[in-house]
Scaffold this active site. Structure first.
Site, PDB file in Angstrom:
ATOM      1  N   HIS A 135       0.841  -1.196   0.000  1.00 28.93           N
ATOM      2  CA  HIS A 135       0.000   0.000   0.000  1.00 28.93           C
ATOM      3  C   HIS A 135       0.878   1.250   0.000  1.00 28.93           C
ATOM      4  O   HIS A 135       1.879   1.302   0.717  1.00 28.93           O
ATOM      5  CB  HIS A 135      -0.889  -0.037   1.253  1.00 28.93           C
ATOM      6  CG  HIS A 135      -2.049   0.893   1.199  1.00 28.93           C
ATOM      7  ND1 HIS A 135      -1.923   2.249   1.278  1.00 28.93           N
ATOM      8  CD2 HIS A 135      -3.368   0.648   1.075  1.00 28.93           C
ATOM      9  CE1 HIS A 135      -3.117   2.813   1.203  1.00 28.93           C
ATOM     10  NE2 HIS A 135      -4.024   1.861   1.080  1.00 28.93           N
ATOM     11  N   GLY A 152       5.661  22.504  10.025  1.00 25.06           N
ATOM     12  CA  GLY A 152       7.011  21.942  10.018  1.00 25.06           C
ATOM     13  C   GLY A 152       7.844  22.406   8.838  1.00 25.06           C
ATOM     14  O   GLY A 152       7.351  23.056   7.913  1.00 25.06           O
ATOM     15  N   ARG A 186      10.767  21.855   5.666  1.00 23.53           N
ATOM     16  CA  ARG A 186      10.785  21.064   4.425  1.00 23.53           C
ATOM     17  C   ARG A 186      11.702  19.850   4.560  1.00 23.53           C
ATOM     18  O   ARG A 186      12.566  19.613   3.713  1.00 23.53           O
ATOM     19  CB  ARG A 186      11.247  21.930   3.258  1.00 23.53           C
ATOM     20  CG  ARG A 186      10.238  22.973   2.782  1.00 23.53           C
ATOM     21  CD  ARG A 186      10.838  23.802   1.654  1.00 23.53           C
ATOM     22  NE  ARG A 186       9.933  24.854   1.177  1.00 23.53           N
ATOM     23  CZ  ARG A 186       9.087  24.718   0.158  1.00 23.53           C
ATOM     24  NH1 ARG A 186       9.009  23.572  -0.479  1.00 23.53           N
ATOM     25  NH2 ARG A 186       8.319  25.738  -0.216  1.00 23.53           N
ATOM     26  N   LYS A 187      11.554  19.120   5.645  1.00 27.00           N
ATOM     27  CA  LYS A 187      12.311  17.859   5.743  1.00 27.00           C
ATOM     28  C   LYS A 187      11.524  16.846   6.584  1.00 27.00           C
ATOM     29  O   LYS A 187      10.891  17.203   7.586  1.00 27.00           O
ATOM     30  CB  LYS A 187      13.712  18.091   6.308  1.00 27.00           C
ATOM     31  CG  LYS A 187      13.785  18.608   7.738  1.00 27.00           C
ATOM     32  CD  LYS A 187      15.258  18.710   8.134  1.00 27.00           C
ATOM     33  CE  LYS A 187      15.542  18.568   9.613  1.00 27.00           C
ATOM     34  NZ  LYS A 187      14.758  19.294  10.563  1.00 27.00           N
ATOM     35  N   PRO A 232      13.235  11.547  10.271  1.00 24.28           N
ATOM     36  CA  PRO A 232      14.104  10.508   9.679  1.00 24.28           C
ATOM     37  C   PRO A 232      13.483   9.103   9.650  1.00 24.28           C
ATOM     38  O   PRO A 232      13.711   8.353   8.703  1.00 24.28           O
ATOM     39  CB  PRO A 232      15.347  10.543  10.581  1.00 24.28           C
ATOM     40  CG  PRO A 232      14.974  11.360  11.781  1.00 24.28           C
ATOM     41  CD  PRO A 232      13.897  12.291  11.345  1.00 24.28           C
ATOM     42  N   ALA A 245       9.954   8.518  10.983  1.00 25.14           N
ATOM     43  CA  ALA A 245       8.484   8.563  10.978  1.00 25.14           C
ATOM     44  C   ALA A 245       7.935   9.226   9.721  1.00 25.14           C
ATOM     45  O   ALA A 245       6.724   9.230   9.489  1.00 25.14           O
ATOM     46  CB  ALA A 245       7.957   9.291  12.212  1.00 25.14           C
ATOM     47  N   GLY A 246       8.803   9.818   8.896  1.00 26.24           N
ATOM     48  CA  GLY A 246       8.367  10.376   7.623  1.00 26.24           C
ATOM     49  C   GLY A 246       7.528  11.631   7.787  1.00 26.24           C
ATOM     50  O   GLY A 246       7.931  12.585   8.464  1.00 26.24           O
TER      51      GLY A 246
END
Lengths: 299, 299
Positions: free
Chosen positions: B82, B163, B165-166, B169, B171-172
């Site tokens: 998915h 937040g 623009r990144k 690491p 948890a996305g």
């Protein structure tokens, strides 16, 4: 989550507005109970009341209605086109949500006992609550009607389930029981030949060898000039609507006749139709009580 | 009467029982919230959790679940059928009872802000909460998935709503929003050729010219070795389930492929299935709100 039980008592009064209004007032007076419908029938001289409530409320309202009927309906003076044996003729309890058939049987017995203890009206238990096979079918229990009951009660096999072998002088005798919800389901055919609808009804109904939980007749809808198979589905869990529908479809096909529509008359539990959707969509492993969101919000 | 809001967070873990059980424990730990369902899917490697609660409780439980997921799911190691972009992939809030869409939008923004403030996970607002038209559709928001997000966030129009623009690491990035109830509806095919499921998905989903209120993809169910059209029906009143189902049937037929089953994942409103039964039984003039007995009991 609150249990929901339906009760559809039938009273032997469909003409005297004061008494009918009195029944409605009692029906509205009990906490935890909602009056869904009442239908007085002048020609039958009978009123059908439809209530839903939690397990406590439904027992209380059923008893209070029977009490009111016993004080306000005199069976020695009753005339009407429908077979009847008591001021309150019949009191079925029906599991609707989070309630089992076993619970409804228990409820029917508790209410039956209270009616007999406090009002001295004898009781036959019927349908799922019946104490013997010949007491399951209401028509057999009621045979002889109010006027014939004193004699019938003397027969070995017809002692009341609660009370002595004699009727209440004015309120007669009452049948109390538990049953599944009934869905009135009619299927319309593209033919004006009623004999085809009659043959199909014979094929699907239990009494002539068809599905045990289907009652049905063939009739004409004169205003539309089409024939109809008119049914009562008395256990939609053991006989789902789609099975009868598809059987009618293939039975009709032998006469070159097609289904052109169907009707659900009055109320139906959502589950009767959800089960049918499950079939047609071929849904795997659907859990009605868990997956239908309304089941988590009610109560 | 308390407001009832539904929240259906999707987590990128459907295989590790310890983590799934951990999510369930968190889901049960917040006052004013009921865990209705959780469905881990091994092949998707994804778990859909369904909760209802009042406006305070639903915000708290959503945050606590996202926190747990961020501590226990590592997207750099995630594999599954998915599309996904975060440990918590998506958090929709749905008005169910006595709550408006506007309230759910407010709630979604409050939870999104808290997630970003306390967990440093960037957030896209989507559906009714979206800050721009291209962010309404979750598929567009999620395009690129976890692996492509670092590049996507550098694009002018894809700054997160909360937040930097990144991505986080491990948890996305998470989509949070408000929407109407949807039905997750999957149709299984008797083929192991996923390209057929993909072609059918393309035919039925709105984004590629199909039904406006259908989202869908084709994927493999590896454990059963069959292809599936996996859909979200986002407005079952404007696009009934049966219509999509029958369209898939006739689209599959051109490949000599048949439907072998379907799945409703998680919760559905009863009406979505009752509407479908009405179609197949050809019921004339059915009145859902009047004729379904449960509707007389709610509220």
């Amino acid at each position: 989550m609150a249990k929901i039980i339906e009760c559809i008592p039938n009273f032997s009064e469909g003409r005297n507005e004061e008494v009918i209004n009195g029944l409605v007032e009692v029906a509205k007076s009990v906490a935890g109970v909602t009056l869904l419908d009442y239908s007085p029938d002048e020609s039958h001289n009978r009123t059908v009341v439809t209530l839903v409530g939690d397990d406590k409320g439904i027992q209380e309202v059923a008893f209070q209605l029977v009490k009111y009927a016993s004080e306000n309906i005199d069976m020695t003076k009753h005339e009407g086109g429908h077979p009847r044996m008591g001021a309150t003729d019949v009191v079925p309890f029906v599991p609707i949500k989070d309630a089992t058939m076993e619970e409804c049987i228990e409820i029917s017995k508790a209410v039956a006992k209270r009616i007999n203890d406090e009002l001295d009206i004898p009781i036959f238990l019927y349908e799922e609550s019946a104490s013997a096979p010949q007491r399951v079918n209401l028509a057999k229990v009621r045979k002889g009607q109010f006027e014939g009951m004193p004699e019938k009660l003397k027969e070995e096999e017809w002692a009341p389930d609660y009370g002595e072998r004699k009727i209440h002088p004015t309120a007669g005798i009452t049948a109390v029981g538990a049953r599944m919800p009934l869905v009135a389901f009619n299927v319309n055919l593209d033919t004006d030949d009623v004999t085809i609808a009659k043959k199909i009804a014979k094929a699907v109904r239990g009494s002539s060898g068809g599905y045990k939980y289907c009652k049905g007749i063939g009739l004409m809808l004169d205003d539309r000039n089409i024939a109809q198979v008119s049914m009562n589905m008395v256990n939609f869990e053991k006989l789902p609507l789609y099975r009868t529908f598809e059987t009618i479809r293939f039975e009709a096909a032998r006469y070159g006749v097609n289904i052109i529509g169907s009707e659900v008359i009055g109320l139906t539990p959502a589950k009767a139709l959800v089960d049918t959707a499950e079939y047609y969509l071929q849904i795997e492993d659907f859990d009605y009580s868990k997956q239908v969101i309304e089941n988590h919000i009610i109560g």
